[in-house]
Enzyme design. Structure first.
Site, PDB file in Angstrom:
ATOM      1  N   ASP A  46     -22.868-121.698  -5.974  1.00 14.82           N
ATOM      2  CA  ASP A  46     -24.262-121.374  -6.312  1.00 14.82           C
ATOM      3  C   ASP A  46     -25.105-122.644  -6.377  1.00 14.82           C
ATOM      4  O   ASP A  46     -26.185-122.730  -5.775  1.00 14.82           O
ATOM      5  CB  ASP A  46     -24.333-120.671  -7.670  1.00 14.82           C
ATOM      6  CG  ASP A  46     -23.659-119.317  -7.685  1.00 14.82           C
ATOM      7  OD1 ASP A  46     -24.336-118.306  -7.482  1.00 14.82           O
ATOM      8  OD2 ASP A  46     -22.432-119.271  -7.912  1.00 14.82           O
ATOM      9  N   GLU A  72     -32.701-119.108  -8.359  1.00 14.99           N
ATOM     10  CA  GLU A  72     -31.978-118.496  -9.476  1.00 14.99           C
ATOM     11  C   GLU A  72     -31.441-119.531 -10.453  1.00 14.99           C
ATOM     12  O   GLU A  72     -31.386-119.294 -11.653  1.00 14.99           O
ATOM     13  CB  GLU A  72     -30.831-117.624  -8.969  1.00 14.99           C
ATOM     14  CG  GLU A  72     -30.075-116.969 -10.113  1.00 14.99           C
ATOM     15  CD  GLU A  72     -29.066-115.931  -9.681  1.00 14.99           C
ATOM     16  OE1 GLU A  72     -28.577-115.199 -10.560  1.00 14.99           O
ATOM     17  OE2 GLU A  72     -28.766-115.851  -8.480  1.00 14.99           O
ATOM     18  N   ASP A 124     -31.785-116.898  -3.589  1.00 19.97           N
ATOM     19  CA  ASP A 124     -30.551-116.607  -4.319  1.00 19.97           C
ATOM     20  C   ASP A 124     -29.422-117.278  -3.547  1.00 19.97           C
ATOM     21  O   ASP A 124     -29.030-116.812  -2.474  1.00 19.97           O
ATOM     22  CB  ASP A 124     -30.308-115.104  -4.428  1.00 19.97           C
ATOM     23  CG  ASP A 124     -29.227-114.774  -5.461  1.00 19.97           C
ATOM     24  OD1 ASP A 124     -28.439-115.677  -5.789  1.00 19.97           O
ATOM     25  OD2 ASP A 124     -29.179-113.624  -5.929  1.00 19.97           O
ATOM     26  N   ILE A 181     -26.187-117.648  -4.037  1.00 18.82           N
ATOM     27  CA  ILE A 181     -25.085-116.702  -3.829  1.00 18.82           C
ATOM     28  C   ILE A 181     -25.453-115.421  -4.557  1.00 18.82           C
ATOM     29  O   ILE A 181     -25.385-115.342  -5.783  1.00 18.82           O
ATOM     30  CB  ILE A 181     -23.727-117.232  -4.337  1.00 18.82           C
ATOM     31  CG1 ILE A 181     -23.275-118.441  -3.518  1.00 18.82           C
ATOM     32  CG2 ILE A 181     -22.674-116.123  -4.260  1.00 18.82           C
ATOM     33  CD1 ILE A 181     -21.911-118.991  -3.946  1.00 18.82           C
ATOM     34  N   ASP A 182     -25.869-114.425  -3.798  1.00 16.76           N
ATOM     35  CA  ASP A 182     -26.116-113.109  -4.368  1.00 16.76           C
ATOM     36  C   ASP A 182     -24.794-112.359  -4.355  1.00 16.76           C
ATOM     37  O   ASP A 182     -24.128-112.273  -3.329  1.00 16.76           O
ATOM     38  CB  ASP A 182     -27.160-112.373  -3.534  1.00 16.76           C
ATOM     39  CG  ASP A 182     -27.528-111.028  -4.141  1.00 16.76           C
ATOM     40  OD1 ASP A 182     -27.530-110.925  -5.375  1.00 16.76           O
ATOM     41  OD2 ASP A 182     -27.804-110.089  -3.373  1.00 16.76           O
ATOM     42  N   THR A 216     -22.328-113.000  -7.034  1.00 16.92           N
ATOM     43  CA  THR A 216     -21.358-114.024  -7.439  1.00 16.92           C
ATOM     44  C   THR A 216     -20.037-113.396  -7.886  1.00 16.92           C
ATOM     45  O   THR A 216     -18.959-113.949  -7.627  1.00 16.92           O
ATOM     46  CB  THR A 216     -21.941-114.910  -8.566  1.00 16.92           C
ATOM     47  OG1 THR A 216     -23.152-115.519  -8.096  1.00 16.92           O
ATOM     48  CG2 THR A 216     -20.966-116.018  -8.951  1.00 16.92           C
ATOM     49  N   HIS A 256     -25.059-102.645 -12.691  1.00 20.48           N
ATOM     50  CA  HIS A 256     -26.194-102.911 -11.813  1.00 20.48           C
ATOM     51  C   HIS A 256     -26.871-101.631 -11.345  1.00 20.48           C
ATOM     52  O   HIS A 256     -28.046-101.637 -11.008  1.00 20.48           O
ATOM     53  CB  HIS A 256     -25.743-103.702 -10.583  1.00 20.48           C
ATOM     54  CG  HIS A 256     -25.310-105.092 -10.898  1.00 20.48           C
ATOM     55  ND1 HIS A 256     -24.641-105.889  -9.994  1.00 20.48           N
ATOM     56  CD2 HIS A 256     -25.445-105.845 -12.020  1.00 20.48           C
ATOM     57  CE1 HIS A 256     -24.379-107.066 -10.546  1.00 20.48           C
ATOM     58  NE2 HIS A 256     -24.867-107.050 -11.779  1.00 20.48           N
ATOM     59  N   SER A 300     -23.992-107.534  -3.513  1.00 14.66           N
ATOM     60  CA  SER A 300     -25.011-108.384  -2.902  1.00 14.66           C
ATOM     61  C   SER A 300     -25.942-107.658  -1.944  1.00 14.66           C
ATOM     62  O   SER A 300     -25.824-106.463  -1.680  1.00 14.66           O
ATOM     63  CB  SER A 300     -24.368-109.571  -2.168  1.00 14.66           C
ATOM     64  OG  SER A 300     -23.922-109.204  -0.866  1.00 14.66           O
ATOM     65  N   LYS A 302     -25.672-105.144   1.343  1.00 14.22           N
ATOM     66  CA  LYS A 302     -25.995-103.718   1.461  1.00 14.22           C
ATOM     67  C   LYS A 302     -27.276-103.529   2.269  1.00 14.22           C
ATOM     68  O   LYS A 302     -27.355-102.631   3.112  1.00 14.22           O
ATOM     69  CB  LYS A 302     -26.134-103.092   0.071  1.00 14.22           C
ATOM     70  CG  LYS A 302     -24.831-103.089  -0.737  1.00 14.22           C
ATOM     71  CD  LYS A 302     -24.986-102.364  -2.059  1.00 14.22           C
ATOM     72  CE  LYS A 302     -25.773-103.162  -3.073  1.00 14.22           C
ATOM     73  NZ  LYS A 302     -25.074-104.395  -3.537  1.00 14.22           N
ATOM     74  N   ARG A 322     -30.252 -98.316  -5.772  1.00 11.46           N
ATOM     75  CA  ARG A 322     -29.955 -99.116  -6.968  1.00 11.46           C
ATOM     76  C   ARG A 322     -30.709 -98.437  -8.095  1.00 11.46           C
ATOM     77  O   ARG A 322     -31.937 -98.565  -8.202  1.00 11.46           O
ATOM     78  CB  ARG A 322     -30.393-100.568  -6.781  1.00 11.46           C
ATOM     79  CG  ARG A 322     -29.931-101.503  -7.916  1.00 11.46           C
ATOM     80  CD  ARG A 322     -30.224-102.943  -7.521  1.00 11.46           C
ATOM     81  NE  ARG A 322     -29.979-103.903  -8.576  1.00 11.46           N
ATOM     82  CZ  ARG A 322     -28.978-104.774  -8.578  1.00 11.46           C
ATOM     83  NH1 ARG A 322     -28.114-104.770  -7.584  1.00 11.46           N
ATOM     84  NH2 ARG A 322     -28.849-105.649  -9.552  1.00 11.46           N
ATOM     85  N   ASP A 353     -33.150-111.177  -5.756  1.00  7.19           N
ATOM     86  CA  ASP A 353     -32.099-110.206  -5.460  1.00  7.19           C
ATOM     87  C   ASP A 353     -32.516-109.176  -4.421  1.00  7.19           C
ATOM     88  O   ASP A 353     -31.683-108.364  -3.994  1.00  7.19           O
ATOM     89  CB  ASP A 353     -31.679-109.469  -6.736  1.00  7.19           C
ATOM     90  CG  ASP A 353     -30.817-110.326  -7.650  1.00  7.19           C
ATOM     91  OD1 ASP A 353     -30.094-111.186  -7.147  1.00  7.19           O
ATOM     92  OD2 ASP A 353     -30.879-110.125  -8.879  1.00  7.19           O
TER      93      ASP A 353
END
Length: 350
Positions: free
Chosen positions: A45, A68, A132, A134-135, A137, A236, A260, A263, A277, A290
């Protein structure tokens, strides 16, 4: 105005960052810490954020960045700071591409300053990048899907979006799966990109100059034949609500759960059809990093992205989507039908 330079720099910057994240991904120890909100952060990250922000500052020095991470932990943790620097200093693109990004970072101080430059408050005026590094993580840590995500927002509108998804198949026609290898023969590592009004593309991730891209578009299957993508983490998105929605729509295929913004990329190229979501808390506010890149890529591939009541996601009110709850991403032909069922299921709980 043309955003071709912004797209090129963003694509190269994300591609370079994925070289670092994949090197960390394959390490047994990823240097993990817990942030104040109990979410994990790794060497990957921090390193990816430093590399991408350096590239943005080199090419667009007046632009702000909503990132982030910050470097507070690294300034007080000598061991982790050294691990991040060791990962960063060895990463570069082959050929002339790395020079466009400003070349290697000079030292640890430059690295820390780059990470801390992601402190913009965002808003609806001027230019800023939502990053981001690393979306997903948790997916990164468990050996699953993750994405490196970057979007340019100008006066509240997303103009450029790039997703680097190292563990997705290059083949846009590959069946949707959360698997990352070992059970198929797919070449992996794909870069999704879009400019507003110019469509969306995919291309293989590489280690130098960008490879040739091709246009992608969503499919519009019969609603009963559609495939859902949803988050792995129940914290989430509400899995129970999604199951109810699927039942009411007559969808019987099992949902594919992956971490992440992979999708968004999967739905954009027609490997999946619907991404939901669903809100799990009345107080939680989604972070703009995100969703920004994925939102544009889905819309430019022929889809519609709204919140759970049908409003466009608003990226111009700060670092969060405070004016929105939930996400519904689907082909234009299906979105309104799906949205009505989402509203009915969520409304029945109030």
């Amino acid at each position: 105005m043309s955003y071709k330079k912004e797209l090129r720099i963003a694509s190269l910057a994300v591609q370079r960052a994925t070289l670092l994240t994949q090197s960390v991904f394959h390490e047994r120890v990823k240097g993990t810490e817990l942030k104040n909100d109990k979410s994990p952060v790794t060497i990957g990250d921090y390193g990816a954020q430093a590399l991408i922000i350096q590239a943005i500052r080199h090419n667009f020095p007046q632009d702000q960045i909503v990132g982030e991470e910050d470097a507070d932990t690294l300034r007080s943790n000598d061991e982790m700071r050294g691990q991040v620097w060791n990962a960063v200093k060895g990463i570069s693109l082959k050929g002339e591409a790395d020079k466009e990004l400003g070349g290697p970072l000079k030292d640890e101080g430059v690295m820390l300053a780059a990470i801390d430059a992601g402190n913009s408050a965002g808003g609806n005026k001027g230019r800023f990048w939502a990053l981001d590094p690393i979306d997903g993580t948790k997916g990164f840590l468990r050996g699953g899907q993750y994405a490196v995500c970057l979007a340019l927002i100008v006066d509240g509108e997303i103009e450029v979006g790039v997703l680097g998804c190292p563990n997705l198949p290059v083949d846009d026609g590959a069946p949707l799966s959360a698997e990352v290898g070992g059970k198929d023969d797919h070449q992996r590592g794909v870069l999704f990109a879009a400019i507003r009004g110019e469509g969306a593309t995919s291309q293989p991730l590489g280690d130098g100059e960008l490879k040739g891209n091709k246009s992608i578009s969503m499919k519009s299957p019969k609603i009963t034949d559609a495939t859902f993508c949803e988050s792995v983490e129940a914290g989430h998105s509400s899995h129970g609500d999604q199951a109810q929605i699927a039942e009411k729509l007559g969808i019987t295929k099992p949902s594919v759960r992956m971490d992440s913004q992979s999708k968004y990329g999967s739905v954009a190229r027609g490997a999946g059809d619907i991404y939901l979501r669903l809100p799990v808390s009345k107080t939680y506010e989604e972070k703009i990093w995100d969703h920004a890149a994925g939102d544009l890529i889905v819309r430019e591939s022929g889809g519609i992205v709204t919140d759970s009541v049908g409003k466009r996601l608003d990226f111009g009110v700060g670092r969060t989507l405070k004016n929105n709850k939930g996400v519904v991403a689907a082909p234009k032909a299906l979105h309104s039908e799906i949205l009505e069922v989402v509203k009915a299921v969520l409304g029945s709980k109030q």
